[in-house]
Design a protein around this motif. Structure first.
Motif, PDB file in Angstrom:
ATOM      1  N   THR A 128      -3.457  26.508  -3.114  1.00  0.00           N
ATOM      2  CA  THR A 128      -4.232  26.346  -1.878  1.00  0.00           C
ATOM      3  C   THR A 128      -3.333  26.489  -0.659  1.00  0.00           C
ATOM      4  O   THR A 128      -2.117  26.293  -0.742  1.00  0.00           O
ATOM      5  CB  THR A 128      -4.938  24.976  -1.811  1.00  0.00           C
ATOM      6  OG1 THR A 128      -5.763  24.915  -0.630  1.00  0.00           O
ATOM      7  CG2 THR A 128      -3.943  23.835  -1.751  1.00  0.00           C
ATOM      8  N   VAL A 282      -4.995  19.116  -1.467  1.00  0.00           N
ATOM      9  CA  VAL A 282      -6.096  19.026  -0.499  1.00  0.00           C
ATOM     10  C   VAL A 282      -6.203  17.607   0.046  1.00  0.00           C
ATOM     11  O   VAL A 282      -6.354  17.399   1.259  1.00  0.00           O
ATOM     12  CB  VAL A 282      -7.424  19.466  -1.150  1.00  0.00           C
ATOM     13  CG1 VAL A 282      -8.614  19.122  -0.249  1.00  0.00           C
ATOM     14  CG2 VAL A 282      -7.408  20.961  -1.440  1.00  0.00           C
ATOM     15  N   LYS A 305     -11.208  25.594  -0.862  1.00  0.00           N
ATOM     16  CA  LYS A 305     -11.989  24.767  -1.791  1.00  0.00           C
ATOM     17  C   LYS A 305     -11.573  24.854  -3.249  1.00  0.00           C
ATOM     18  O   LYS A 305     -11.847  23.928  -4.020  1.00  0.00           O
ATOM     19  CB  LYS A 305     -13.473  25.097  -1.666  1.00  0.00           C
ATOM     20  CG  LYS A 305     -13.828  26.521  -2.078  1.00  0.00           C
ATOM     21  CD  LYS A 305     -15.316  26.767  -1.917  1.00  0.00           C
ATOM     22  CE  LYS A 305     -15.706  28.177  -2.348  1.00  0.00           C
ATOM     23  NZ  LYS A 305     -17.160  28.412  -2.212  1.00  0.00           N
ATOM     24  N   SER A 306     -10.927  25.944  -3.662  1.00  0.00           N
ATOM     25  CA  SER A 306     -10.531  26.070  -5.068  1.00  0.00           C
ATOM     26  C   SER A 306      -9.397  27.076  -5.196  1.00  0.00           C
ATOM     27  O   SER A 306      -9.198  27.923  -4.310  1.00  0.00           O
ATOM     28  CB  SER A 306     -11.715  26.540  -5.921  1.00  0.00           C
ATOM     29  OG  SER A 306     -12.036  27.892  -5.620  1.00  0.00           O
TER      30      SER A 306
END
Length: 333
Positions: A128, A282, A305-306
Protein backbone atom coordinates in the motif's frame (compact mmCIF):
# COMPACT_ATOMS: atom_id res chain seq x y z
CA UNK A 1 -9.94 -48.73 -21.57
CA UNK A 2 -7.18 -46.34 -22.55
CA UNK A 3 -9.55 -43.38 -22.25
CA UNK A 4 -10.53 -44.54 -18.74
CA UNK A 5 -6.88 -44.76 -17.70
CA UNK A 6 -6.15 -41.30 -19.02
CA UNK A 7 -9.14 -39.97 -17.15
CA UNK A 8 -7.95 -41.60 -13.94
CA UNK A 9 -4.49 -40.10 -14.37
CA UNK A 10 -6.01 -36.68 -14.98
CA UNK A 11 -8.14 -37.01 -11.86
CA UNK A 12 -5.12 -38.12 -9.83
CA UNK A 13 -3.05 -35.21 -11.16
CA UNK A 14 -5.87 -32.79 -10.45
CA UNK A 15 -6.20 -34.16 -6.94
CA UNK A 16 -2.47 -33.75 -6.27
CA UNK A 17 -2.54 -30.14 -7.51
CA UNK A 18 -5.60 -29.43 -5.40
CA UNK A 19 -3.96 -30.85 -2.29
CA UNK A 20 -0.82 -28.83 -2.97
CA UNK A 21 -2.84 -25.62 -3.26
CA UNK A 22 -4.71 -26.34 -0.04
CA UNK A 23 -1.44 -27.16 1.74
CA UNK A 24 0.15 -23.95 0.47
CA UNK A 25 -2.83 -21.92 1.68
CA UNK A 26 -2.71 -23.58 5.12
CA UNK A 27 1.04 -23.01 5.40
CA UNK A 28 0.58 -19.38 4.32
CA UNK A 29 -1.98 -18.80 7.07
CA UNK A 30 0.33 -20.48 9.59
CA UNK A 31 3.23 -18.23 8.53
CA UNK A 32 1.03 -15.16 8.89
CA UNK A 33 -0.08 -16.22 12.37
CA UNK A 34 3.56 -16.61 13.45
CA UNK A 35 4.72 -13.47 11.63
CA UNK A 36 6.58 -11.47 12.76
CA UNK A 37 8.77 -13.39 15.19
CA UNK A 38 11.81 -11.12 14.79
CA UNK A 39 12.56 -7.49 13.83
CA UNK A 40 11.37 -6.26 10.42
CA UNK A 41 13.77 -4.15 8.34
CA UNK A 42 12.36 -1.17 6.44
CA UNK A 43 14.88 -0.27 3.73
CA UNK A 44 15.18 3.34 2.56
CA UNK A 45 17.01 3.88 -0.73
CA UNK A 46 18.04 7.43 0.16
CA UNK A 47 20.39 8.82 2.83
CA UNK A 48 19.02 10.34 6.06
CA UNK A 49 17.37 13.74 5.75
CA UNK A 50 15.13 13.08 2.75
CA UNK A 51 11.35 12.71 2.77
CA UNK A 52 11.44 8.90 2.42
CA UNK A 53 13.56 8.79 5.58
CA UNK A 54 11.30 11.27 7.37
CA UNK A 55 8.14 9.31 6.54
CA UNK A 56 9.75 5.97 7.48
CA UNK A 57 10.93 7.16 10.88
CA UNK A 58 7.50 8.56 11.73
CA UNK A 59 5.74 5.40 10.59
CA UNK A 60 8.10 2.67 11.85
CA UNK A 61 7.41 2.87 15.63
CA UNK A 62 3.63 2.71 15.14
CA UNK A 63 3.93 -0.12 12.62
CA UNK A 64 6.13 -2.05 15.06
CA UNK A 65 3.60 -1.49 17.83
CA UNK A 66 0.80 -2.90 15.67
CA UNK A 67 2.83 -5.86 14.41
CA UNK A 68 4.22 -6.69 17.84
CA UNK A 69 7.84 -6.57 16.65
CA UNK A 70 10.48 -3.88 16.18
CA UNK A 71 10.59 -2.20 12.76
CA UNK A 72 14.14 -1.03 12.04
CA UNK A 73 14.73 1.72 9.48
CA UNK A 74 17.86 1.04 7.44
CA UNK A 75 19.31 3.46 4.86
CA UNK A 76 20.88 1.88 1.76
CA UNK A 77 21.38 4.91 -0.51
CA UNK A 78 22.73 5.15 -4.02
CA UNK A 79 21.71 5.62 -7.67
CA UNK A 80 18.52 7.49 -6.82
CA UNK A 81 17.29 4.71 -4.50
CA UNK A 82 17.66 1.96 -7.11
CA UNK A 83 20.39 0.21 -5.06
CA UNK A 84 18.23 -0.12 -1.96
CA UNK A 85 15.18 -1.00 -4.04
CA UNK A 86 17.05 -3.79 -5.82
CA UNK A 87 18.30 -5.07 -2.47
CA UNK A 88 14.73 -5.62 -1.32
CA UNK A 89 13.71 -7.18 -4.64
CA UNK A 90 16.47 -9.78 -4.18
CA UNK A 91 15.74 -10.44 -0.49
CA UNK A 92 13.96 -13.48 0.92
CA UNK A 93 10.18 -13.20 0.45
CA UNK A 94 9.38 -13.70 4.12
CA UNK A 95 8.09 -10.27 5.16
CA UNK A 96 11.19 -9.35 7.15
CA UNK A 97 12.77 -7.09 4.51
CA UNK A 98 10.55 -4.32 3.11
CA UNK A 99 11.15 -1.04 1.33
CA UNK A 100 9.51 2.30 1.83
CA UNK A 101 9.94 3.55 -1.72
CA UNK A 102 8.44 6.40 -3.71
CA UNK A 103 7.64 7.70 -7.18
CA UNK A 104 11.30 8.01 -8.22
CA UNK A 105 12.56 4.40 -7.97
CA UNK A 106 9.21 2.72 -8.65
CA UNK A 107 7.61 4.53 -11.60
CA UNK A 108 10.11 7.08 -12.97
CA UNK A 109 13.44 5.23 -12.93
CA UNK A 110 12.10 2.54 -15.31
CA UNK A 111 11.96 5.29 -17.96
CA UNK A 112 15.00 7.39 -17.04
CA UNK A 113 17.58 4.63 -16.49
CA UNK A 114 18.82 2.69 -19.55
CA UNK A 115 18.54 -0.56 -17.58
CA UNK A 116 17.17 -1.27 -14.11
CA UNK A 117 18.13 -4.34 -12.04
CA UNK A 118 14.49 -4.84 -10.99
CA UNK A 119 10.99 -4.74 -12.41
CA UNK A 120 8.47 -2.72 -10.40
CA UNK A 121 5.53 -4.96 -11.30
CA UNK A 122 7.12 -8.42 -11.32
CA UNK A 123 9.82 -8.23 -8.63
CA UNK A 124 7.68 -6.89 -5.78
CA UNK A 125 4.54 -7.66 -3.82
CA UNK A 126 2.64 -4.39 -3.70
CA UNK A 127 1.23 -3.62 -0.23
CA UNK A 128 0.00 0.00 0.00
CA UNK A 129 0.88 3.64 -0.22
CA UNK A 130 1.18 5.37 3.16
CA UNK A 131 1.68 9.09 2.49
CA UNK A 132 2.10 11.85 -0.11
CA UNK A 133 3.64 15.32 -0.41
CA UNK A 134 4.23 17.90 -3.17
CA UNK A 135 7.51 19.12 -4.55
CA UNK A 136 8.67 22.61 -3.54
CA UNK A 137 10.71 25.11 -5.53
CA UNK A 138 12.97 27.18 -3.31
CA UNK A 139 16.06 29.34 -3.66
CA UNK A 140 18.85 30.70 -1.50
CA UNK A 141 17.87 34.14 -0.12
CA UNK A 142 20.84 35.70 -1.91
CA UNK A 143 19.22 35.02 -5.29
CA UNK A 144 17.33 38.20 -6.26
CA UNK A 145 13.94 36.59 -6.94
CA UNK A 146 10.83 36.47 -4.78
CA UNK A 147 8.42 34.57 -7.04
CA UNK A 148 8.42 31.90 -9.71
CA UNK A 149 7.71 34.56 -12.32
CA UNK A 150 10.84 36.45 -11.28
CA UNK A 151 12.86 33.21 -11.32
CA UNK A 152 11.71 32.49 -14.87
CA UNK A 153 12.61 36.02 -15.96
CA UNK A 154 16.08 35.69 -14.41
CA UNK A 155 16.65 32.29 -16.04
CA UNK A 156 15.66 33.68 -19.44
CA UNK A 157 18.13 36.52 -19.05
CA UNK A 158 20.93 34.06 -18.26
CA UNK A 159 20.28 30.90 -20.30
CA UNK A 160 22.24 27.91 -19.03
CA UNK A 161 23.83 29.91 -16.18
CA UNK A 162 21.40 29.23 -13.31
CA UNK A 163 22.06 26.01 -11.36
CA UNK A 164 19.25 23.95 -9.81
CA UNK A 165 19.90 21.06 -7.44
CA UNK A 166 18.00 17.81 -7.03
CA UNK A 167 18.40 14.61 -5.02
CA UNK A 168 19.74 12.69 -8.00
CA UNK A 169 19.59 11.88 -11.69
CA UNK A 170 16.42 10.36 -13.06
CA UNK A 171 14.14 10.90 -10.06
CA UNK A 172 11.02 12.97 -9.38
CA UNK A 173 12.84 16.24 -8.47
CA UNK A 174 14.98 15.90 -11.62
CA UNK A 175 11.88 15.26 -13.72
CA UNK A 176 10.20 18.29 -12.13
CA UNK A 177 13.18 20.46 -13.11
CA UNK A 178 12.90 19.19 -16.68
CA UNK A 179 9.16 19.88 -16.69
CA UNK A 180 9.80 23.41 -15.42
CA UNK A 181 12.34 23.96 -18.20
CA UNK A 182 9.89 22.70 -20.84
CA UNK A 183 6.77 24.47 -19.61
CA UNK A 184 8.44 27.79 -18.76
CA UNK A 185 10.75 27.65 -21.80
CA UNK A 186 13.89 28.28 -19.74
CA UNK A 187 17.35 26.74 -19.66
CA UNK A 188 18.63 26.01 -16.15
CA UNK A 189 21.49 23.67 -15.28
CA UNK A 190 20.53 20.53 -13.37
CA UNK A 191 22.95 19.64 -10.55
CA UNK A 192 22.27 16.11 -9.22
CA UNK A 193 23.30 15.02 -5.71
CA UNK A 194 23.36 11.67 -3.94
CA UNK A 195 20.23 12.37 -1.92
CA UNK A 196 18.24 15.32 -0.62
CA UNK A 197 20.46 15.85 2.45
CA UNK A 198 23.70 16.58 0.56
CA UNK A 199 21.83 18.78 -1.93
CA UNK A 200 20.20 20.75 0.89
CA UNK A 201 23.59 21.34 2.53
CA UNK A 202 24.98 22.95 -0.61
CA UNK A 203 21.89 25.06 -1.25
CA UNK A 204 21.89 26.34 2.34
CA UNK A 205 25.60 27.12 1.94
CA UNK A 206 24.91 29.18 -1.16
CA UNK A 207 26.89 26.88 -3.46
CA UNK A 208 23.80 26.20 -5.60
CA UNK A 209 21.13 28.93 -5.85
CA UNK A 210 18.03 26.83 -6.57
CA UNK A 211 16.45 23.61 -5.38
CA UNK A 212 13.49 21.38 -6.26
CA UNK A 213 12.75 18.70 -3.70
CA UNK A 214 9.93 17.23 -1.58
CA UNK A 215 8.25 19.79 0.67
CA UNK A 216 9.24 18.22 4.05
CA UNK A 217 12.95 18.58 3.26
CA UNK A 218 12.84 22.35 2.82
CA UNK A 219 9.86 23.33 4.99
CA UNK A 220 11.78 24.06 8.24
CA UNK A 221 14.40 26.05 6.33
CA UNK A 222 11.80 28.12 4.46
CA UNK A 223 9.96 28.77 7.71
CA UNK A 224 13.23 29.74 9.39
CA UNK A 225 14.21 32.13 6.57
CA UNK A 226 17.28 30.14 5.46
CA UNK A 227 15.58 29.41 2.11
CA UNK A 228 13.00 31.37 0.14
CA UNK A 229 10.03 29.24 -0.93
CA UNK A 230 8.61 30.16 -4.33
CA UNK A 231 5.89 27.59 -5.05
CA UNK A 232 4.50 24.16 -4.20
CA UNK A 233 3.74 21.95 -7.20
CA UNK A 234 0.30 20.82 -6.02
CA UNK A 235 -3.24 21.99 -6.72
CA UNK A 236 -3.65 23.56 -3.28
CA UNK A 237 -1.38 25.44 -0.89
CA UNK A 238 0.18 23.67 2.04
CA UNK A 239 -1.33 24.80 5.37
CA UNK A 240 2.14 24.91 6.97
CA UNK A 241 3.15 27.70 4.59
CA UNK A 242 -0.16 29.30 3.56
CA UNK A 243 1.57 32.27 1.91
CA UNK A 244 3.54 30.03 -0.49
CA UNK A 245 1.55 29.91 -3.77
CA UNK A 246 0.96 26.95 -6.05
CA UNK A 247 2.57 26.70 -9.48
CA UNK A 248 -0.85 27.30 -11.05
CA UNK A 249 -1.17 30.58 -9.13
CA UNK A 250 2.17 31.59 -10.61
CA UNK A 251 1.01 30.93 -14.17
CA UNK A 252 2.15 27.30 -14.66
CA UNK A 253 -0.94 25.09 -14.07
CA UNK A 254 0.69 22.10 -15.80
CA UNK A 255 3.60 22.06 -13.35
CA UNK A 256 2.04 19.49 -11.02
CA UNK A 257 4.36 17.07 -9.24
CA UNK A 258 3.35 15.13 -6.12
CA UNK A 259 5.39 12.38 -4.51
CA UNK A 260 3.81 9.35 -2.83
CA UNK A 261 5.45 6.80 -0.54
CA UNK A 262 4.66 3.10 -0.58
CA UNK A 263 5.71 -0.07 1.20
CA UNK A 264 6.70 -3.05 -0.98
CA UNK A 265 7.85 -6.58 -0.22
CA UNK A 266 9.80 -9.00 -2.42
CA UNK A 267 7.71 -10.91 -4.96
CA UNK A 268 6.33 -14.26 -3.74
CA UNK A 269 5.91 -13.01 -0.17
CA UNK A 270 3.02 -15.16 1.16
CA UNK A 271 -0.30 -13.47 0.58
CA UNK A 272 -1.44 -13.75 4.25
CA UNK A 273 1.72 -11.85 5.29
CA UNK A 274 1.08 -9.19 2.63
CA UNK A 275 -2.49 -8.78 3.88
CA UNK A 276 -1.34 -8.61 7.51
CA UNK A 277 1.16 -5.89 6.59
CA UNK A 278 -1.46 -4.00 4.58
CA UNK A 279 -3.88 -3.92 7.51
CA UNK A 280 -1.14 -2.79 9.92
CA UNK A 281 0.23 -0.12 7.54
CA UNK A 282 -3.20 1.38 6.84
CA UNK A 283 -3.97 1.50 10.55
CA UNK A 284 -0.55 2.99 11.35
CA UNK A 285 -0.63 5.67 8.63
CA UNK A 286 -4.14 6.81 9.53
CA UNK A 287 -3.72 6.71 13.32
CA UNK A 288 -4.21 10.14 14.94
CA UNK A 289 -0.68 10.38 16.34
CA UNK A 290 1.02 9.48 13.03
CA UNK A 291 -1.27 11.78 11.03
CA UNK A 292 -0.44 14.60 13.43
CA UNK A 293 3.30 14.03 12.95
CA UNK A 294 2.85 13.76 9.17
CA UNK A 295 0.97 17.07 9.09
CA UNK A 296 3.68 18.74 11.17
CA UNK A 297 6.25 18.09 8.41
CA UNK A 298 4.01 18.75 5.41
CA UNK A 299 2.99 15.15 4.61
CA UNK A 300 -0.52 13.78 4.16
CA UNK A 301 -1.57 10.20 4.90
CA UNK A 302 -2.46 8.28 1.73
CA UNK A 303 -3.53 4.63 1.82
CA UNK A 304 -5.11 2.24 -0.70
CA UNK A 305 -7.91 -0.19 0.16
CA UNK A 306 -6.13 -3.43 -0.81
CA UNK A 307 -2.83 -4.78 -2.19
CA UNK A 308 -4.60 -5.56 -5.49
CA UNK A 309 -5.88 -2.00 -5.75
CA UNK A 310 -2.37 -0.71 -5.09
CA UNK A 311 -0.97 -3.02 -7.80
CA UNK A 312 -3.46 -1.50 -10.27
CA UNK A 313 -2.54 2.01 -9.10
CA UNK A 314 1.16 1.23 -9.72
CA UNK A 315 0.47 0.19 -13.31
CA UNK A 316 -1.49 3.40 -13.92
CA UNK A 317 1.32 5.49 -12.44
CA UNK A 318 3.89 3.73 -14.66
CA UNK A 319 1.88 4.77 -17.71
CA UNK A 320 1.39 8.37 -16.50
CA UNK A 321 4.96 9.05 -15.37
CA UNK A 322 6.41 7.13 -18.29
CA UNK A 323 4.69 9.55 -20.65
CA UNK A 324 5.92 12.58 -18.67
CA UNK A 325 9.47 11.20 -18.51
CA UNK A 326 9.59 10.70 -22.26
CA UNK A 327 8.15 14.16 -22.95
CA UNK A 328 10.61 15.87 -20.58
CA UNK A 329 13.66 14.00 -21.88
CA UNK A 330 14.99 13.44 -18.34
CA UNK A 331 17.66 10.74 -18.21
CA UNK A 332 19.77 9.20 -15.45
CA UNK A 333 23.21 9.35 -17.01
Amino acid sequence: MAEFQVSRREKKSSGVIGCALVLAAVMGVAHAQEYPSKPVRLIIGFPPGGSNDIVARILAPKLGELLGAQVVVENRPGANATIGTEYVARSAPDGYTLTLASVSPLVISPFTYPKLPYDTVNDFAAITTVAMTPEAISVHPALPVKSLKELIALARSKPGKLDFASSGNGGLPHLTIELLKTIAKIDVQHVPYKGAGPALTDVLGGHVPGFIIDFPVVYPHIKGGRLRGLVVTSETRNPLLPDMPTSAEQGLPKLLSVNWFAVMAPAKTPRPIVEKLHAALVKAATSPDVKERFTAVGVEAMTIKSPDAFASFLKEELVRWGKLAKESGARAD
